[in-house]
Design a protein around this motif. Structure first.
Motif: not given
Length: 138
Positions: A52-67
């Motif tokens: 199995p491939k390692a899970k990616h740690w980066w975000r693929s979308r903008v955080d909807p709760f950043a603000d």
């Protein structure tokens, strides 16, 4: 059908001339003899599963709760037991344009869960970290 399979297997094993195949040894004996060195050749199973491939740690979308995360975190500090669903309702009332559909509920649940895990780690390991950071006097 079985005769055709037998002819094909002999052709694959011994080449074009199946008459040259050794008749003295049975197929089982040859197979068992080859097992002692089969591990050197790699995977012996007919179907090899990929790792199995390692899970990616980066975000693929903008955080909807950043603000709004600072507000949410303030609510969690004031009421640590509040559910993510209740927090989503509060956000929908506070900022209806962004959170009225409540499409990000599962994302909020994950964020709240991660926040709680961090707070528990601080509570449990906080005193151990402080104790490890202070030098002991001999």
């Amino acid at each position: 059908m079985r005769t055709a399979q037998q002819i094909l297997s002999e052709f694959a094993a011994y080449g074009a001339c199946a008459e040259e195949a050794p008749k003295g040894e049975s197929d089982v004996t040859v197979f068992l003899a080859s097992l002692s060195s089969a591990w050197k050749e790699g995977e012996a199973r007919p179907t090899h599963r990929k790792q199995p491939k390692a899970k990616h740690w980066w975000r693929s979308r903008v955080d909807p709760f950043a603000d709004a995360w600072s507000v949410i975190e303030g609510w969690l500090i004031a009421e640590p037991g509040v559910s993510a669903n209740e927090l989503m309702d509060r956000l929908a009332r506070m900022i209806p344009d962004a959170y009225a559909k409540k499409a990000q509920l599962r994302t909020l649940q994950r964020r709240v869960k991660a926040w709680r895990v961090e707070r528990v780690k601080e509570m449990v390991l906080g005193s151990l970290r402080k104790h490890a950071a202070t030098p002991t006097e001999a």
